[in-house]
Write a protein that holds these residues in place. Structure first.
Motif, PDB file in Angstrom:
ATOM      1  N   GLY A  53      57.146  67.198  39.449  1.00  0.00           N
ATOM      2  CA  GLY A  53      56.862  66.534  38.187  1.00  0.00           C
ATOM      3  C   GLY A  53      55.578  66.999  37.524  1.00  0.00           C
ATOM      4  O   GLY A  53      54.711  67.643  38.137  1.00  0.00           O
ATOM      5  N   THR A  54      55.441  66.633  36.237  1.00  0.00           N
ATOM      6  CA  THR A  54      54.266  66.984  35.455  1.00  0.00           C
ATOM      7  C   THR A  54      53.676  65.742  34.794  1.00  0.00           C
ATOM      8  O   THR A  54      54.359  64.731  34.607  1.00  0.00           O
ATOM      9  N   LEU A  55      52.419  65.863  34.426  1.00  0.00           N
ATOM     10  CA  LEU A  55      51.685  64.795  33.750  1.00  0.00           C
ATOM     11  C   LEU A  55      51.038  65.384  32.505  1.00  0.00           C
ATOM     12  O   LEU A  55      50.313  66.373  32.574  1.00  0.00           O
ATOM     13  N   TRP A  56      51.319  64.764  31.354  1.00  0.00           N
ATOM     14  CA  TRP A  56      50.741  65.183  30.077  1.00  0.00           C
ATOM     15  C   TRP A  56      49.857  64.034  29.577  1.00  0.00           C
ATOM     16  O   TRP A  56      50.351  62.923  29.372  1.00  0.00           O
ATOM     17  N   ILE A  57      48.571  64.292  29.386  1.00  0.00           N
ATOM     18  CA  ILE A  57      47.636  63.241  28.989  1.00  0.00           C
ATOM     19  C   ILE A  57      46.918  63.630  27.700  1.00  0.00           C
ATOM     20  O   ILE A  57      46.382  64.738  27.576  1.00  0.00           O
ATOM     21  N   ASN A  58      46.908  62.705  26.751  1.00  0.00           N
ATOM     22  CA  ASN A  58      46.058  62.822  25.563  1.00  0.00           C
ATOM     23  C   ASN A  58      44.912  61.821  25.732  1.00  0.00           C
ATOM     24  O   ASN A  58      45.145  60.631  25.946  1.00  0.00           O
ATOM     25  N   VAL A  59      43.682  62.305  25.679  1.00  0.00           N
ATOM     26  CA  VAL A  59      42.514  61.444  25.866  1.00  0.00           C
ATOM     27  C   VAL A  59      41.536  61.661  24.719  1.00  0.00           C
ATOM     28  O   VAL A  59      41.220  62.804  24.366  1.00  0.00           O
ATOM     29  N   GLY A  60      41.060  60.569  24.149  1.00  0.00           N
ATOM     30  CA  GLY A  60      40.083  60.663  23.074  1.00  0.00           C
ATOM     31  C   GLY A  60      38.661  60.694  23.606  1.00  0.00           C
ATOM     32  O   GLY A  60      38.372  60.181  24.682  1.00  0.00           O
ATOM     33  N   ASP A  61      37.766  61.290  22.837  1.00  0.00           N
ATOM     34  CA  ASP A  61      36.363  61.358  23.213  1.00  0.00           C
ATOM     35  C   ASP A  61      35.567  60.325  22.405  1.00  0.00           C
ATOM     36  O   ASP A  61      36.113  59.644  21.538  1.00  0.00           O
TER      37      ASP A  61
ATOM     38  N   LEU B  85      60.021  58.582  41.514  1.00  0.00           N
ATOM     39  CA  LEU B  85      61.016  58.010  40.612  1.00  0.00           C
ATOM     40  C   LEU B  85      61.172  58.797  39.324  1.00  0.00           C
ATOM     41  O   LEU B  85      62.287  59.018  38.855  1.00  0.00           O
ATOM     42  N   VAL B  86      60.062  59.261  38.738  1.00  0.00           N
ATOM     43  CA  VAL B  86      60.112  59.824  37.381  1.00  0.00           C
ATOM     44  C   VAL B  86      59.868  61.328  37.402  1.00  0.00           C
ATOM     45  O   VAL B  86      59.206  61.865  38.295  1.00  0.00           O
ATOM     46  N   GLN B  87      60.407  61.994  36.381  1.00  0.00           N
ATOM     47  CA  GLN B  87      60.303  63.451  36.328  1.00  0.00           C
ATOM     48  C   GLN B  87      59.046  63.920  35.610  1.00  0.00           C
ATOM     49  O   GLN B  87      58.462  64.937  35.962  1.00  0.00           O
ATOM     50  N   THR B  88      58.626  63.182  34.589  1.00  0.00           N
ATOM     51  CA  THR B  88      57.405  63.548  33.889  1.00  0.00           C
ATOM     52  C   THR B  88      56.746  62.290  33.339  1.00  0.00           C
ATOM     53  O   THR B  88      57.413  61.274  33.100  1.00  0.00           O
ATOM     54  N   VAL B  89      55.432  62.373  33.153  1.00  0.00           N
ATOM     55  CA  VAL B  89      54.644  61.267  32.604  1.00  0.00           C
ATOM     56  C   VAL B  89      53.923  61.788  31.369  1.00  0.00           C
ATOM     57  O   VAL B  89      53.249  62.824  31.429  1.00  0.00           O
ATOM     58  N   ILE B  90      54.075  61.080  30.257  1.00  0.00           N
ATOM     59  CA  ILE B  90      53.427  61.464  29.002  1.00  0.00           C
ATOM     60  C   ILE B  90      52.722  60.226  28.477  1.00  0.00           C
ATOM     61  O   ILE B  90      53.364  59.199  28.233  1.00  0.00           O
ATOM     62  N   THR B  91      51.405  60.308  28.311  1.00  0.00           N
ATOM     63  CA  THR B  91      50.691  59.084  27.973  1.00  0.00           C
ATOM     64  C   THR B  91      49.364  59.369  27.274  1.00  0.00           C
ATOM     65  O   THR B  91      48.819  60.478  27.351  1.00  0.00           O
ATOM     66  N   SER B  92      48.876  58.351  26.606  1.00  0.00           N
ATOM     67  CA  SER B  92      47.555  58.371  25.988  1.00  0.00           C
ATOM     68  C   SER B  92      46.860  57.065  26.334  1.00  0.00           C
ATOM     69  O   SER B  92      47.153  56.025  25.732  1.00  0.00           O
ATOM     70  N   PRO B  93      45.967  57.063  27.319  1.00  0.00           N
ATOM     71  CA  PRO B  93      45.277  55.827  27.689  1.00  0.00           C
ATOM     72  C   PRO B  93      44.456  55.294  26.519  1.00  0.00           C
ATOM     73  O   PRO B  93      44.025  56.067  25.648  1.00  0.00           O
ATOM     74  N   PRO B  94      44.206  53.988  26.477  1.00  0.00           N
ATOM     75  CA  PRO B  94      43.321  53.439  25.442  1.00  0.00           C
ATOM     76  C   PRO B  94      41.984  54.174  25.454  1.00  0.00           C
ATOM     77  O   PRO B  94      41.424  54.442  26.509  1.00  0.00           O
ATOM     78  N   TYR B  95      41.500  54.515  24.277  1.00  0.00           N
ATOM     79  CA  TYR B  95      40.233  55.228  24.179  1.00  0.00           C
ATOM     80  C   TYR B  95      39.078  54.290  24.530  1.00  0.00           C
ATOM     81  O   TYR B  95      39.154  53.091  24.294  1.00  0.00           O
ATOM     82  N   TYR B  96      38.028  54.862  25.063  1.00  0.00           N
ATOM     83  CA  TYR B  96      36.898  54.055  25.529  1.00  0.00           C
ATOM     84  C   TYR B  96      36.143  53.436  24.344  1.00  0.00           C
ATOM     85  O   TYR B  96      35.725  54.132  23.408  1.00  0.00           O
TER      86      TYR B  96
END
Length: 319
Positions: A103-111, A53-64
């Motif tokens: 499609g592409t996936l862009w993820i920002n993840v905190g440590d 369905l989607v062309q790209t995914v850009i997201t930042s999951p909740p940090y642990y």
């Protein structure tokens, strides 16, 4: 402005439609029209969406272990970091199905530090996604010049986070020209010895070193060695932290999201953020002539994002 309006014409022609949709009502929505938020848990919502369905995914999951989102089934409150990573893997498996083949996936993840030890969560997730068949194309450093000060005395203060660019397949959509940077070589910021004296001169670049294989440089054909639209985007992005007055939590800076949207999607394409929060991905998507689908488990956040996106949209499209 015309491209902006054309890409988002449904916003003009169907202003009374629902902007926040419950999971059980997804079947009633025109998914290709997009520009709405699903209020529900990410995995459950994604399972209701069709393939490709989607062309790209850009997201930042909740940090642990960072924040309570006041909702059952929320991500980030697991008993262990391994459980946290496993839940995210399950969600990104479903995202892969919803993503187009190119499609592409862009993820920002905190440590996070756990018992004084840096957990390495961004790379744990990245390597786990590689094991699940995602193709890791780039690790990007988000350098935050206004990072929060720290009282820590036994290590450096952290002023960066990771973003990862993944592709679903080797042949994926990526518009490098849309995010090119100004050339630094021969500018006042150049670190090259001799500076402008190299410009356009045959043999002006050493035969040894990183440019040893570029005959255009050695023969003075600089117009062929340097792209007229600028140099390729680098992997360290300097972007200040951002605030939004109606949100009591950190929000994605628009400047961080914009290159992901421009490089990862064409005009009119659908951009997905399964952890929508205050809706920066949706806001920038509309500004850049794309469409969006957001997912968030917290109904209050959905309302905040709706107000932010569509009030901004209304003010920027008065003509």
């Amino acid at each position: 402005m015309l491209d902006y309006i054309t890409a988002n014409l449904p916003l003009f022609t169907d202003l009374n439609r629902k902007l926040i949709v419950k999971i059980e009502d997804i079947d009633e929505v025109n998914l290709e029209q997009a520009n709405f938020i699903i209020n529900g848990e990410a995995l459950n919502a994604l399972q209701k969406l069709p393939n490709s369905l989607v062309q790209t995914v850009i997201t930042s999951p909740p940090y642990y272990g960072q924040r309570d989102y006041c909702a059952e089934e929320q991500i980030g409150t697991e008993e262990s970091s391994d459980e946290y990573i496993n839940k995210l893997i399950e969600i990104f498996d479903e995202i892969k199905r919803v993503l187009k083949e190119d499609g592409t996936l862009w993820i920002n993840v905190g440590d996070k530090y756990i018992d004084g030890n840096l957990a390495g969560l961004p790379w744990k997730l990245a390597l786990a996604l590689k094991e699940r068949g995602w193709i890791l194309r780039s690790d990007i450093i988000w350098y935050k010049p206004n990072a929060m000060p720290s009282s820590v005395k036994n290590r450096p203060t952290t002023d960066h986070e990771y973003m990862f660019l993944f592709a679903k397949s080797l042949k994926y959509y990526y518009d490098a020209d849309a995010i090119r940077e100004p050339h630094v070589t021969f500018s006042e910021n150049s670190k090259m010895r001799g500076g402008r004296n190299h410009l356009g001169k045959k043999g002006g670049t050493p035969e040894q070193g990183k440019n040893s294989g570029n005959s255009n440089l050695h023969n003075g054909r600089w117009d062929q060695a340097f792209h007229p639209k600028g140099r390729n985007k680098r992997t360290v992005w300097e972007v200040p932290l951002s605030k939004f007055r109606d949100a009591h939590f950190a929000v994605f800076p628009e400047q961080l999201i914009e290159p992901c949207i421009l490089a990862g999607s064409s005009e009119g394409g659908i951009v997905l953020d399964p952890f929508f929060g205050a809706g920066t991905v949706g806001l920038v998507s509309i500004k850049k002539g794309r469409k969006f689908i957001g997912i968030d488990i917290n109904e209050d956040y959905c309302k905040i994002a709706t107000k932010r996106i569509f009030s901004t949209y209304s003010s920027t499209t008065s003509f």
